[in-house]
Scaffold this motif. Structure first.
Motif, PDB file in Angstrom:
ATOM      1  N   TYR A   1      13.992  -4.956   5.054  1.00  0.00           N
ATOM      2  CA  TYR A   1      12.509  -5.337   5.041  1.00  0.00           C
ATOM      3  C   TYR A   1      12.784  -4.356   2.960  1.00  0.00           C
ATOM      4  O   TYR A   1      12.237  -4.041   2.342  1.00  0.00           O
ATOM      5  N   GLN A   2      14.132  -4.444   2.785  1.00  0.00           N
ATOM      6  CA  GLN A   2      14.082  -4.542   1.227  1.00  0.00           C
ATOM      7  C   GLN A   2      13.511  -5.553   0.238  1.00  0.00           C
ATOM      8  O   GLN A   2      13.355  -6.514   0.970  1.00  0.00           O
ATOM      9  N   GLY A   3      12.845  -5.312  -0.838  1.00  0.00           N
ATOM     10  CA  GLY A   3      12.158  -6.136  -1.124  1.00  0.00           C
ATOM     11  C   GLY A   3      10.562  -5.672  -1.178  1.00  0.00           C
ATOM     12  O   GLY A   3       9.814  -7.284  -1.202  1.00  0.00           O
ATOM     13  N   ALA A   4      10.299  -5.416   0.191  1.00  0.00           N
ATOM     14  CA  ALA A   4       8.839  -5.308   1.102  1.00  0.00           C
ATOM     15  C   ALA A   4       7.647  -5.383  -0.141  1.00  0.00           C
ATOM     16  O   ALA A   4       7.940  -4.043  -0.971  1.00  0.00           O
ATOM     17  N   SER A   5       6.689  -5.991  -0.162  1.00  0.00           N
ATOM     18  CA  SER A   5       6.082  -5.834  -1.329  1.00  0.00           C
ATOM     19  C   SER A   5       4.377  -5.825  -0.632  1.00  0.00           C
ATOM     20  O   SER A   5       3.161  -5.425  -1.030  1.00  0.00           O
ATOM     21  N   ILE A   6       4.523  -6.025   1.286  1.00  0.00           N
ATOM     22  CA  ILE A   6       3.733  -6.128   1.569  1.00  0.00           C
ATOM     23  C   ILE A   6       3.948  -4.904   3.355  1.00  0.00           C
ATOM     24  O   ILE A   6       4.314  -4.665   3.793  1.00  0.00           O
ATOM     25  N   LEU A   7       2.429  -3.837   3.296  1.00  0.00           N
ATOM     26  CA  LEU A   7       3.236  -3.229   4.637  1.00  0.00           C
ATOM     27  C   LEU A   7       2.386  -3.337   5.769  1.00  0.00           C
ATOM     28  O   LEU A   7       1.061  -3.454   5.432  1.00  0.00           O
ATOM     29  N   LEU A   8       2.302  -3.356   6.284  1.00  0.00           N
ATOM     30  CA  LEU A   8       1.182  -3.316   7.618  1.00  0.00           C
ATOM     31  C   LEU A   8       1.115  -2.226   8.158  1.00  0.00           C
ATOM     32  O   LEU A   8       2.558  -1.542   8.912  1.00  0.00           O
ATOM     33  N   ALA A   9      -0.300  -1.632   8.704  1.00  0.00           N
ATOM     34  CA  ALA A   9       0.094  -0.226   8.804  1.00  0.00           C
ATOM     35  C   ALA A   9      -0.950  -0.355  10.486  1.00  0.00           C
ATOM     36  O   ALA A   9      -1.795  -1.365  10.610  1.00  0.00           O
TER      37      ALA A   9
END
Lengths: 468, 214
Positions: free
Chosen positions: B67-75
């Motif tokens: 998940y390095q560089g993740a720019s979207i969070l699923l919450a």
């Protein structure tokens, strides 16, 4: 067409209905504090903008200040001094009234604004603090915002807001002995979940609401944000008007008479239609306490730690398992069997004079169990002085409580003072989130009466056993 | 303000419910009178092994290599509940998060996102779980397979497998994000209406304007 109180106040404050579907709402009063307000004021300075009506803007020091006797700009919170001094400078630059550290009007923002007559029935009031909904207890239309929205309100005297739906929550019937408005709101959130009012503004109504004191109404509305409500409001009545009269910033003379005439019309029409309604028989409510890490984890104090296997869905079950682990609890344990390390009375929820009187009534002539750190932080300097005039400080101190200067204090851990690692705290505050009050601190929310009773018992205790 | 029109990014699942803004950025991390410098404090209580440490906790989702560089969070439900601190949004933004997809949001957090160019997307619990499942199942594959595509113009989220999901957003917030609007500047265009309202209001509610200078 019949209208609810909320709709009436909303409509009276609409400057324009905008093309994007939001309303431009006129903001009567803005309150700031040193943690968030400072950032808004600084940003306005940097952008070269001006505050439209600085005479309608107030600020206090509450979030970061220490509460030790003899405090000054130095705080235990790393860099806290920067916030305090920046607030002072910005307030002077902006020409707004600041209730500074040594001002007798200083205190927690939502305790001070009713106390000073800044929050009034029917006004729109915003503050960069989520518990601004507290002021609905006076019949104000008040809600919490971020600091960018605070800048918008300061510069334009308005906010762009989409009108929420409106829910009435009726509390019918009387309150049992040992049960307070804190228990009512915990019962509501425990029953209908922390998202029960998402998308709604709430009007609290019913016999039990009319019976509550203004301070108890402020407590009730304080936790509306924990119920995901946009805000909450209670129609002003004679008690409200009596409460407001004579306060330093309240209207006087002819303006007072005009205001009262206006306030007396601030009710929902009897045939107004609400988008949703909840009815609760107040007689069914016991003293409440939370077991987990969300205010929705509230149960009667006579209850037991719940079992996640009975959760309604997988996500809820997972969050319960996580909360049990964090709180170091086993399902089936009686809440009153939980030993505590600390007890806290304070915060914008429960730190007013009536709260301190109730707690002192239980503490009088008794002692806090040895080894328990017990702290009382009055909500404002004025509350502190009034309590001292009645001798309440001596009751607290003789029982073994520390007696502090006012501020938000250990309602949250800002890097300064806190409860210890994994300590179990019974607290009159509003949030039992992970690490909210200290590193991995285990917070149990309850009324001041329950906090006082528990401090004496050394474990979570039913206040009814301690009331005369 | 930074515009949000379209975005492709790696999505990281953090499906806990009731994630509050104290968890997104703890109070002890709010050390600066500034809107900047909070990225490091993002999820500090979960992201690092100890409170005063900056040593990554390998079990926390944003620290995992995939998940390095993740720019979207699923919450999860009620993401961003609690304190109004805008630092929660500033921290997410500075870390590189452009959009959070969740079944519901804390109301103040939601507004704060809109005012900072971060897109909060409301999709049902089932859809968010489905997106998370897809992302997790494809962890062994190349990074692009974890990409989610977001198109605010069309109001569409495209999952890694190509399925699309429509989302609703009110026109006001949508315009603000699409155009990166300066809301204060825009509202000041209504100055004449605000002046007129205030003038009339002084007559109607004189007590609002009679503030003692004590």
């Amino acid at each position: 067409m019949p209208k609810t109180l909320f709709e009436k106040l909303w409509n009276q404050h609409v400057v324009a209905s905008l093309e994007d579907g939001t309303d431009l709402i006129y903001i009567d009063r803005i309150f700031l504090h040193e943690r968030m307000g400072t950032i808004s004021l600084k940003s306005i300075e940097v952008e070269g903008r001006r505050i439209r009506n600085p005479e309608h803007v107030f600020a206090t020091m509450d979030h970061i200040v220490d509460t030790f006797p003899g405090r000054n700009d130095e705080t235990l919170m790393p860099s806290g001094k920067h916030f305090i001094q920046a607030m002072r400078q910005s307030a002077i630059h902006a020409g707004i009234q600041l209730f500074d550290l040594n001002d007798p009007r200083q205190g927690i923002v939502h305790v001070v604004s009713p106390e000073q007559g800044i929050a009034l029935p029917g006004v729109t009031l915003v503050c960069p603090d989520s518990h601004t909904c507290t002021l609905g207890g006076l019949g104000a239309l008040a809600w919490g915002i971020g600091s960018t929205e605070a800048e918008h309100a300061l510069v334009t005297k308005t906010l762009r807001v989409s009108r929420p739906k409106i829910m009435r929550v009726r509390f019918d019937g009387g309150l049992s002995r040992g049960v307070y408005s804190k228990d009512m709101i915990l019962h509501l959130i425990g029953t209908y979940s922390a998202t029960g009012a998402a998308g709604y503004a709430i009007e609290f109504a019913g016999k039990a609401i009319g019976d509550l004191s203004i301070e108890a109404r402020l407590t009730l509305c304080n936790m509306a944000v924990e119920f995901s409500a946009f805000t909450a409001i209670i129609a002003p009545d004679d008690k409200t008007i009596d409460y407001v009269k004579g306060r330093p910033f309240a209207p006087t003379g002819q303006a007072w008479d005009q205001a009262v005439a206006y306030w007396q019309g601030l009710t929902s029409d009897h045939d107004a239609v609400f988008d949703n309604e909840i009815v609760i028989d107040t007689a069914d409510i016991d003293p409440m306490v939370t077991w987990g890490n969300s205010p929705q984890h509230a149960i009667p104090i006579t209850g037991q730690v719940p079992n996640p296997s009975k959760a309604k869905d997988q996500n809820t079950r997972k969050s319960m398992v996580r909360a049990l682990d964090y709180m170091d609890l086993k399902p089936g344990t009686a809440m009153t069997d939980l030993k505590i390390d600390a007890a806290f009375i304070g915060s914008c929820t429960n730190s007013r004079l009536s709260d301190l009187r109730i707690a002192a009534g239980i503490l009088k002539g008794r002692k806090v169990t040895e080894g328990i750190k017990a702290i009382c932080v009055p909500g404002s300097t004025q509350v502190k002085q009034a309590a001292e005039a009645e001798g309440l400080d001596r009751v607290f101190e003789q029982a073994g409580f520390e007696w502090r200067e006012s501020g938000c204090s250990m309602c949250f851990f800002a890097g300064g003072e806190s409860f210890g690692y994994q300590e179990r705290v019974i607290t009159s505050t509003n949030r039992n989130f992970e690490s909210r009050q200290g590193p991995e601190t285990r917070s149990h929310l309850a009324s001041p009466a329950t906090v006082a009773a528990s401090a004496i018992a050394g474990r979570i205790a039913d206040p009814r056993e301690y009331l005369q | 303000m930074e515009k949000f029109i379209e975005h492709d990014g790696i999505a990281a699942p953090l499906l806990r419910i009731n994630v509050d803004t104290d968890a997104i950025i703890p109070s002890r991390e709010l050390k600066r009178v500034s809107k900047e410098g909070f990225g490091e404090g993002l999820f500090a209580g979960w992201r690092y092994v100890a409170q005063d440490s900056r040593e990554p906790n390998p079990d926390f989702v944003l620290n995992k290599p995939q998940y390095q560089g993740a720019s979207i969070l699923l919450a999860g439900v009620n993401f961003g509940c609690g304190s109004s601190r805008e630092h929660a949004v500033w921290a997410l933004k500075e870390f590189g998060i452009r959009s959070v997809i969740a079944p519901s949001f804390g109301a103040i957090f939601y507004n704060n996102c809109i005012r900072n160019g971060l897109l909060p997307i409301v999709l049902s619990d089932d859809i968010v779980s489905e997106l998370a499942t897809q992302v997790e199942q494809q962890v062994e594959q190349d990074p692009p397979s974890r990409l989610i595509h977001i198109d605010l113009h069309q109001g569409l989220v495209t999952a890694p497998n190509g399925d699309t999901y429509a989302f609703d957003i009110d026109p006001g917030p949508r315009d603000m994000l699409l155009n990166g609007l300066d809301m204060i500047g825009l509202t000041l265009q209504h100055k004449a209406e605000i002046d007129a309202f205030q003038k009339q209001d002084r007559e109607r509610r004189p007590w609002i304007y009679a503030v003692p200078n004590s």
